[in-house]
Scaffold this active site. Structure first.
Site, PDB file in Angstrom:
ATOM      1  N   THR A 135      -9.732  -9.548  -2.455  1.00 28.81           N
ATOM      2  CA  THR A 135      -8.300  -9.484  -2.731  1.00 28.81           C
ATOM      3  C   THR A 135      -7.536 -10.597  -2.023  1.00 28.81           C
ATOM      4  O   THR A 135      -8.004 -11.121  -0.999  1.00 28.81           O
ATOM      5  CB  THR A 135      -7.760  -8.119  -2.264  1.00 28.81           C
ATOM      6  OG1 THR A 135      -6.342  -8.117  -2.313  1.00 28.81           O
ATOM      7  CG2 THR A 135      -8.181  -7.802  -0.831  1.00 28.81           C
ATOM      8  N   ASP A 136      -6.339 -10.895  -2.535  1.00 26.40           N
ATOM      9  CA  ASP A 136      -5.485 -11.884  -1.848  1.00 26.40           C
ATOM     10  C   ASP A 136      -4.886 -11.307  -0.565  1.00 26.40           C
ATOM     11  O   ASP A 136      -4.355 -12.044   0.261  1.00 26.40           O
ATOM     12  CB  ASP A 136      -4.375 -12.394  -2.787  1.00 26.40           C
ATOM     13  CG  ASP A 136      -3.449 -11.310  -3.308  1.00 26.40           C
ATOM     14  OD1 ASP A 136      -3.664 -10.120  -2.987  1.00 26.40           O
ATOM     15  OD2 ASP A 136      -2.496 -11.646  -4.039  1.00 26.40           O
ATOM     16  N   GLU A 137      -4.958  -9.964  -0.412  1.00 27.89           N
ATOM     17  CA  GLU A 137      -4.310  -9.343   0.761  1.00 27.89           C
ATOM     18  C   GLU A 137      -4.964  -9.755   2.075  1.00 27.89           C
ATOM     19  O   GLU A 137      -4.364  -9.586   3.136  1.00 27.89           O
ATOM     20  CB  GLU A 137      -4.317  -7.814   0.641  1.00 27.89           C
ATOM     21  CG  GLU A 137      -3.561  -7.343  -0.572  1.00 27.89           C
ATOM     22  CD  GLU A 137      -3.065  -5.912  -0.512  1.00 27.89           C
ATOM     23  OE1 GLU A 137      -3.114  -5.295   0.565  1.00 27.89           O
ATOM     24  OE2 GLU A 137      -2.613  -5.416  -1.559  1.00 27.89           O
ATOM     25  N   TYR A 161      -6.494  -1.318   4.822  1.00 27.66           N
ATOM     26  CA  TYR A 161      -7.188  -1.733   3.593  1.00 27.66           C
ATOM     27  C   TYR A 161      -7.562  -3.213   3.651  1.00 27.66           C
ATOM     28  O   TYR A 161      -8.727  -3.586   3.473  1.00 27.66           O
ATOM     29  CB  TYR A 161      -6.307  -1.455   2.359  1.00 27.66           C
ATOM     30  CG  TYR A 161      -6.764  -2.201   1.125  1.00 27.66           C
ATOM     31  CD1 TYR A 161      -7.946  -1.852   0.473  1.00 27.66           C
ATOM     32  CD2 TYR A 161      -6.041  -3.288   0.617  1.00 27.66           C
ATOM     33  CE1 TYR A 161      -8.393  -2.561  -0.648  1.00 27.66           C
ATOM     34  CE2 TYR A 161      -6.470  -3.993  -0.500  1.00 27.66           C
ATOM     35  CZ  TYR A 161      -7.647  -3.627  -1.126  1.00 27.66           C
ATOM     36  OH  TYR A 161      -8.076  -4.319  -2.230  1.00 27.66           O
TER      37      TYR A 161
END
Ligand code: NAD
Ligand code: DAU
Length: 357
Positions: A135-137, A161
């Site tokens: 993910t980009d997170e 997360y």
């Protein structure tokens, strides 16, 4: 014939990926879907492929060494596409432990089982690929307009997360660097489309508009996410498996940044436009449904992907622009009210009521 082991294939992106792959390759591929069927996994998402002789499903935990090794022993797996994860930030804030278990230990177990199956005396069997869907997170939060996440952006995760996904990315990289393991990573922005569980912003807002419920907007509603239609993510994963360089990571995004409040208003306007004028729900559908609620803890302000590398190296481009994708998505939810009833009953419903009471 190429055999794919897809983890988490009963979830949102995994099930769309399985549809994408059978549509694209037909009988030329075999897919084994391994999924634990947590609250987020739903075999209804795959009802149209369940009788396909080239598709099979195994209910198993990615942390289970015995079960996962057996799948590798019984099948000559060419590519692992690793989606299985706990994926919802709000849940990670309430219960981080399961995120560490599934996302970190589960990924480690998948890496170990694939390594055992693929390792030879002088490296790894030809053509094997492990695609880790991330993910980009992991990059944290952008503050200034005009700045973007590149593959070289340092990791700075903030939620349990994103910290668990960052840890899993580091494990994948460690296997590449230490053993020469044939893995690649994709870091994608926010997906939307059919089969997305209605705890995530877009399906939650669509469902609440249609059922006349309040539309919870966190904080000031000005947090920015970069939205990509899920089938464009599926296409990117397929292309990275085929054309990506081992050990590399590729950011995936379509430069579609929007504030959350913009998304909510677009959904309200689009649903009003798409429903027949005499539909009785028209009366309650307006901006008064919008309710600003307490902000998410540690809420990242802005995500924005620079997809330059996947464009130039792999030739990937998104096909579905947001104006079209959001209509396709809303249409899908109009046509799948039973699906929505099924997924909003049971445990999820309890969670929902607790969060928004
Ligand atoms: P999802 O929550 O819809 O699906 C996750 C799936 O994994 C479910 O089918 C669930 O049953 C399964 N699963 C969970 N724990 C498992 C376990 N221990 N063993 C086997 N299966 C298990 O998630 P999603 O939105 O489809 O995301 C898929 C992947 O893509 C995740 O790794 C996520 O981090 C990543 N990702 C998601 C987005 C997004 O916008 N949704 C964007 C970028 C990356
Ligand atoms: O960026 C990729 C990530 O996108 C994925 O890695 C995650 O798995 C996926 O869940 C998603 O994370 P977000 O936290 O960005 O998505 P979510 O749909 O939960 O929230 C989108 C934005 O909307 C975020 O700023 C929080 C806000 N929000 C969310 C919900 C559920 C609201 O304002 N109200 C809500 O009710």
């Amino acid at each position: 014939m190429k055999t794919y082991l897809v983890t988490g294939g009963a979830g949102f992106i995994g099930s769309n990926f399985i549809h994408y792959m059978f549509d694209r390759y037909g009988d030329d591929i075999k897919i084994i879907n391994v999924d634990l069927l947590t609250y987020a996994g739903n075999l209804e998402n795959l009802s149209d492929v369940k009788n396909n002789p080239n598709y099979s499903f195994v209910k198993a935990d990615i942390c289970d060494k015995v079960e996962i090794s057996k799948i590798f022993a019984d099948n000559d797996i060419d590519s692992v596409v690793h989606f299985a994860a706990e994926s919802h930030v709000d849940r990670s804030i309430k219960d981080p432990e399961v995120f560490a278990r599934t996302n970190v230990i589960g990924t480690l177990n998948m890496l170990n089982c694939a390594k055992e199956a693929w390792e030879t005396n002088d490296g790894f069997k030809e053509g094997k690929r492990f695609l880790h869907v991330s993910t980009d997170e992991v990059y944290g939060s952008l503050t200034e307009e005009g700045t973007y996440f590149y593959e070289t952006t340092p990791y700075d995760p903030h939620s349990p997360y994103s910290a668990s996904k960052a840890s899993s990315d580091f494990l994948v990289k460690a296997y590449v660097d230490t053993y020469g393991f044939p893995a690649l990573i994709t870091n994608c922005s926010n997906n939307y489309g059919p089969y997305q569980f209605p705890e995530k912003l877009i399906p939650l807002i669509i469902n609440n508009v249609l059922t006349g419920k309040k539309l919870p907007v966190y904080g000031d509603g000005k947090n920015v996410r970069d939205w990509l239609y899920v089938m464009d993510h599926a296409k990117a994963i397929d292309m990275v498996i085929e054309k990506g360089r081992i050990g590399e990571k590729y950011n995936v995004g379509g430069h579609n940044e929007k504030q959350n409040i913009e998304i909510v208003k677009i959904i309200i306007d689009t649903i009003k436009e798409m429903l027949p004028e005499d539909d009785e729900r028209q009366a309650h559908i307006n901006y008064d449904l919008i309710t600003y609620v307490e902000d998410r803890k540690g809420h990242d302000r802005r995500y924005a992907i620079a997809p330059d590398k996947i464009r130039s190296e792999i030739g990937w481009e998104p096909d579905t622009m947001f104006a079209e994708g959001i209509k396709l998505t809303i249409r899908w939810y109009f046509d799948h009210t039973e699906w929505m009833e099924h997924v909003t009953s049971g445990d999820y419903q309890k969670y929902y009521e607790e969060m928004y009471k």
